[in-house]
Motif scaffolding. Structure first.
Motif, PDB file in Angstrom:
ATOM      1  N   ARG A   1       0.818  -1.441   0.091  1.00 15.67           N
ATOM      2  CA  ARG A   1       0.142   0.039   0.015  1.00 15.67           C
ATOM      3  C   ARG A   1       0.819   1.375   0.035  1.00 15.67           C
ATOM      4  O   ARG A   1       0.394   2.258  -0.554  1.00 15.67           O
TER       5      ARG A   1
ATOM      6  N   THR B   1       1.249  -5.977  -6.209  1.00  8.96           N
ATOM      7  CA  THR B   1       0.826  -4.924  -5.291  1.00  8.96           C
ATOM      8  C   THR B   1       1.021  -3.483  -6.118  1.00  8.96           C
ATOM      9  O   THR B   1       0.288  -2.520  -5.251  1.00  8.96           O
TER      10      THR B   1
ATOM     11  N   ASP C   1      -7.044  -1.343  -1.886  1.00  9.69           N
ATOM     12  CA  ASP C   1      -6.206  -1.997  -0.812  1.00  9.69           C
ATOM     13  C   ASP C   1      -6.808  -3.586  -0.876  1.00  9.69           C
ATOM     14  O   ASP C   1      -5.735  -4.525  -0.437  1.00  9.69           O
TER      15      ASP C   1
END
Length: 201
Positions: free
Chosen positions: A90, A158, A172
């Protein structure tokens, strides 16, 4: 050329290359953006290719420095792989700044065959490879048997959004799911258990 003037030229050239790409960017436009004469540019850079190489190297170095700082911050103490790697993903996805650098990277990818190989190599070595090596070293310490490949997978899983939407970023939930895929695919927990068992013998 004074250091401050050199930095002004590199910043000006970065803006032009990020906007126009390598092939369309002209030395005249770069000189105008940097508020120097074309003669001054040629006195300090051999040609456009040399200037581009130095621009992408400097820009990639700055971006890599900030990304490595995120790595250091999030891998300082890992207690829960799923949770901590998700937090890292994140942070990397949400990083701000270096907009012109990443615009330049998109330009590079769009016209890869027209850019001097030396510039591509300088960019890769100063930026992406340096970041991947640092990340791989942290993943190796966490029990990944193939940390180099795991570093690539972690970045892709990610930091990549919907491939049909240019420039999109994962949310997320996507990042958390990406970490689960990474841990499952690399059997990290099993590797750590086997390592602990060997250490107790």
């Amino acid at each position: 050329m004074r250091p401050d003037k050199r930095q002004a030229v590199l910043r000006g050239a970065l803006r032009v290359f990020a906007r126009d790409g390598y092939s369309r960017a002209s030395v005249d436009a770069i000189a105008k953006e940097s508020e120097v004469s074309t003669r001054t540019l040629y006195n300090h850079f051999a040609d456009k290719a040399d200037l581009f190489r130095q621009v992408i190297q400097a820009s990639a170095g700055e971006a890599a420095r900030d990304q490595i700082a995120i790595i250091e911050r999030h891998f300082h103490k890992v207690t829960d792989l799923q949770e901590d790697l998700t937090a890292f993903g994140r942070a990397m996805s949400a990083q701000q700044g270096h907009a012109e650098h990443f615009a330049l990277v998109r330009q590079i990818n769009a016209e890869l065959t027209h850019i001097p190989a030396e510039a591509i190599e300088a960019w890769q070595e100063t930026g992406p490879r340096k970041v991947r090596r640092e990340l791989a070293s942290r993943l190796e310490a966490l029990g990944f048997r193939d940390p180099r490949r795991a570093a690539v997978h972690l970045m892709v899983l990610t930091m990549t959004g919907d491939p049909s939407i240019s420039g999109s970023r994962p949310d997320d939930e996507d990042i958390a799911a990406g970490v689960r895929v990474l841990l499952h695919g690399h059997d990290v927990e099993d590797n750590r258990r086997r390592k602990d068992a060997r250490a107790r013998r």
